[in-house]
Design an enzyme around this catalytic site. Structure first.
Site, PDB file in Angstrom:
ATOM      1  N   SER A 182      47.887  32.491  42.220  1.00 55.02           N
ATOM      2  CA  SER A 182      46.484  32.335  41.833  1.00 55.02           C
ATOM      3  C   SER A 182      46.363  32.403  40.317  1.00 55.02           C
ATOM      4  O   SER A 182      46.629  33.444  39.706  1.00 55.02           O
ATOM      5  CB  SER A 182      45.634  33.440  42.462  1.00 55.02           C
ATOM      6  OG  SER A 182      44.415  33.533  41.750  1.00 55.02           O
ATOM      7  N   HIS A 220      47.090  27.939  43.395  1.00 51.57           N
ATOM      8  CA  HIS A 220      45.839  28.429  43.997  1.00 51.57           C
ATOM      9  C   HIS A 220      44.790  28.584  42.900  1.00 51.57           C
ATOM     10  O   HIS A 220      45.000  29.308  41.916  1.00 51.57           O
ATOM     11  CB  HIS A 220      46.114  29.765  44.694  1.00 51.57           C
ATOM     12  CG  HIS A 220      44.950  30.326  45.445  1.00 51.57           C
ATOM     13  ND1 HIS A 220      44.631  29.951  46.737  1.00 51.57           N
ATOM     14  CD2 HIS A 220      44.016  31.239  45.094  1.00 51.57           C
ATOM     15  CE1 HIS A 220      43.565  30.611  47.153  1.00 51.57           C
ATOM     16  NE2 HIS A 220      43.170  31.411  46.162  1.00 51.57           N
ATOM     17  N   HIS A 253      40.206  27.223  46.164  1.00 48.84           N
ATOM     18  CA  HIS A 253      39.502  28.228  46.964  1.00 48.84           C
ATOM     19  C   HIS A 253      38.082  28.325  46.422  1.00 48.84           C
ATOM     20  O   HIS A 253      37.853  28.890  45.351  1.00 48.84           O
ATOM     21  CB  HIS A 253      40.266  29.563  46.841  1.00 48.84           C
ATOM     22  CG  HIS A 253      39.636  30.699  47.563  1.00 48.84           C
ATOM     23  ND1 HIS A 253      40.060  32.006  47.402  1.00 48.84           N
ATOM     24  CD2 HIS A 253      38.616  30.757  48.457  1.00 48.84           C
ATOM     25  CE1 HIS A 253      39.338  32.800  48.168  1.00 48.84           C
ATOM     26  NE2 HIS A 253      38.446  32.070  48.805  1.00 48.84           N
ATOM     27  N   MET A 305      41.077  36.437  54.115  1.00 50.15           N
ATOM     28  CA  MET A 305      40.969  37.230  52.879  1.00 50.15           C
ATOM     29  C   MET A 305      41.374  38.675  53.168  1.00 50.15           C
ATOM     30  O   MET A 305      40.878  39.288  54.107  1.00 50.15           O
ATOM     31  CB  MET A 305      39.526  37.227  52.351  1.00 50.15           C
ATOM     32  CG  MET A 305      39.043  35.923  51.744  1.00 50.15           C
ATOM     33  SD  MET A 305      40.023  35.330  50.351  1.00 50.15           S
ATOM     34  CE  MET A 305      39.883  36.679  49.175  1.00 50.15           C
ATOM     35  N   MET A 307      34.570  30.359  41.366  1.00 49.11           N
ATOM     36  CA  MET A 307      33.537  31.352  41.694  1.00 49.11           C
ATOM     37  C   MET A 307      32.224  30.976  41.028  1.00 49.11           C
ATOM     38  O   MET A 307      32.214  30.607  39.860  1.00 49.11           O
ATOM     39  CB  MET A 307      33.958  32.732  41.183  1.00 49.11           C
ATOM     40  CG  MET A 307      35.289  33.198  41.710  1.00 49.11           C
ATOM     41  SD  MET A 307      35.696  34.802  41.001  1.00 49.11           S
ATOM     42  CE  MET A 307      37.257  35.107  41.815  1.00 49.11           C
ATOM     43  N   ASP A 345      45.202  36.063  51.177  1.00 47.09           N
ATOM     44  CA  ASP A 345      44.836  36.103  49.760  1.00 47.09           C
ATOM     45  C   ASP A 345      44.206  37.447  49.407  1.00 47.09           C
ATOM     46  O   ASP A 345      43.174  37.812  49.973  1.00 47.09           O
ATOM     47  CB  ASP A 345      43.847  34.959  49.497  1.00 47.09           C
ATOM     48  CG  ASP A 345      43.394  34.858  48.051  1.00 47.09           C
ATOM     49  OD1 ASP A 345      43.937  35.578  47.186  1.00 47.09           O
ATOM     50  OD2 ASP A 345      42.485  34.044  47.781  1.00 47.09           O
ATOM     51  N   ASP A 379      40.959  29.534  42.002  1.00 48.71           N
ATOM     52  CA  ASP A 379      39.808  30.302  42.483  1.00 48.71           C
ATOM     53  C   ASP A 379      38.542  29.908  41.739  1.00 48.71           C
ATOM     54  O   ASP A 379      38.368  30.254  40.566  1.00 48.71           O
ATOM     55  CB  ASP A 379      40.069  31.795  42.276  1.00 48.71           C
ATOM     56  CG  ASP A 379      41.085  32.337  43.269  1.00 48.71           C
ATOM     57  OD1 ASP A 379      40.892  32.134  44.478  1.00 48.71           O
ATOM     58  OD2 ASP A 379      42.079  32.949  42.828  1.00 48.71           O
ATOM     59  N   GLY A 412      43.466  41.495  41.427  1.00 48.76           N
ATOM     60  CA  GLY A 412      43.954  42.857  41.207  1.00 48.76           C
ATOM     61  C   GLY A 412      43.367  43.929  42.095  1.00 48.76           C
ATOM     62  O   GLY A 412      43.429  45.113  41.766  1.00 48.76           O
ATOM     63  N   MET A 429      34.795  29.857  46.205  1.00 49.70           N
ATOM     64  CA  MET A 429      33.958  31.037  46.456  1.00 49.70           C
ATOM     65  C   MET A 429      32.570  30.708  45.919  1.00 49.70           C
ATOM     66  O   MET A 429      32.105  31.239  44.901  1.00 49.70           O
ATOM     67  CB  MET A 429      34.581  32.264  45.792  1.00 49.70           C
ATOM     68  CG  MET A 429      35.787  32.783  46.574  1.00 49.70           C
ATOM     69  SD  MET A 429      36.811  33.907  45.633  1.00 49.70           S
ATOM     70  CE  MET A 429      37.841  32.723  44.777  1.00 49.70           C
TER      71      MET A 429
HETATM   72  C1  DX5 Z   1      40.050  36.951  44.970  1.00 48.72           C
HETATM   73  C2  DX5 Z   1      40.771  35.639  44.798  1.00 48.72           C
HETATM   74  C3  DX5 Z   1      42.226  35.791  44.820  1.00 48.72           C
HETATM   75  C4  DX5 Z   1      42.778  36.621  43.698  1.00 48.72           C
HETATM   76  C5  DX5 Z   1      44.067  37.214  44.148  1.00 48.72           C
HETATM   77  O1  DX5 Z   1      38.709  36.732  45.006  1.00 48.72           O
HETATM   78  O2  DX5 Z   1      40.421  34.746  45.840  1.00 48.72           O
HETATM   79  O3  DX5 Z   1      42.892  34.530  44.915  1.00 48.72           O
HETATM   80  O4  DX5 Z   1      42.965  35.907  42.517  1.00 48.72           O
HETATM   81  O5  DX5 Z   1      44.507  38.106  43.177  1.00 48.72           O
HETATM   82  P1  DX5 Z   1      45.465  39.313  43.527  1.00 48.72           P
HETATM   83  O6  DX5 Z   1      46.709  38.718  44.105  1.00 48.72           O
HETATM   84  O7  DX5 Z   1      45.666  39.969  42.218  1.00 48.72           O
HETATM   85  O8  DX5 Z   1      44.743  40.168  44.526  1.00 48.72           O
HETATM   86 ZN    ZN Z   2      41.722  32.948  46.184  1.00 50.07          ZN
END
Ligand code: DX5
Ligand code: ZN
Length: 220
Positions: free
Chosen positions: A7, A32, A65, A136, A36, A174, A34, A144, A67
């Site tokens: 990611s 990946h 992904h 998820m 948002m 994820d 993300d 993190g 969100m």
């Molecule tokens: C969370 C994201 C993840 C995130 C994963 O909302 O969808 O893809 O970046 O990060 P780690 O592996 O650090 O949990």
């Molecule tokens: Zn993600």
């Protein structure tokens, strides 16, 4: 086949090209991405212009992904920006079947993501239409965070449901996955592993190789 999907949310955005090249060259299968919107999740990350500008870095699968509330609104633009797989949240789509059909009609693979508290049974009617289910293992919105253990049972349940239907649909997990718990996630039945902070700290290439080694050992 088990795939690592780093990611880039945890990458250094000032060096995004180099970071992507490093994990791609080290053997990551997917990138990946993300996205948002500040509505579905509290945070805002990036959108189409960033996806478009990193598209020339690699031919690896762009696993986007979303969100985002009603992500179907952006499906066409994401395709144009270079997405190969568009993953939308069940919780964010009022007309999930329509959104999945739209994604397919644009020539992308379709995934549906479930928040930790959403049961996998909610996808029963649409499972056969999906290329991937994303379970998820943290509440979406930030990198993190700590892995939520009860989500493993959802992965097991989903894998067994897919098997009973004769489907080999991908299961992606994820959130909070690292070298210390990835084996448990694989054992539960996942085959696409997202890792953000565990890859983009220290040497992303070394971390990628360490994950791939775990996958190889698991498959032996
Ligand atoms: C969370 C994201 C993840 C995130 C994963 O909302 O969808 O893809 O970046 O990060 P780690 O592996 O650090 O949990
Ligand atoms: Zn993600």
């Amino acid at each position: 086949m088990i795939i690592l999907a780093p990611s880039i949310l945890s990458a250094d955005f000032g060096r995004l090209r180099e970071e992507i090249a490093a994990v791609a060259d080290a053997g990551a299968g997917y990138i990946h991405i993300d996205v948002m919107d500040g509505m579905f999740v509290p945070s805002i990350s990036f959108g189409m212009p960033v996806v478009k500008s990193i598209r020339p870095c690699t031919e690896k699968v762009f696993d986007v992904h979303m969100m985002v509330e009603e992500p179907g609104r952006y499906a066409q633009d994401m395709k144009a920006a270079g997405a190969d797989l568009l993953c939308v949240h069940q919780e964010a789509c009022r007309h999930l079947d329509r959104t999945v059909s739209l994604i397919h009609s644009l020539g992308m693979k379709a995934g549906v993501a479930l928040n930790p508290a959403t049961p996998v049974d909610v996808l029963d009617c649409i499972l056969e239409q999906l290329d991937m289910v994303l379970v998820m293992s943290v509440n979406p919105g930030f990198g993190g965070q700590k892995f939520i253990p009860y989500t493993l049972e959802k992965v097991r349940r989903l894998r067994s449901r897919l098997q009973s239907l004769g489907l080999s649909t991908d299961i992606q997990v994820d959130g909070g996955v690292g070298l210390g718990n990835v084996r448990q996630v694989l054992e539960a039945g996942a085959n696409i592993i997202v890792a953000g902070s565990a890859v983009f700290c220290g040497s992303p290439a070394d971390n990628t190789r360490a994950f791939l080694k775990e996958f190889e050992e698991f498959e032996r």
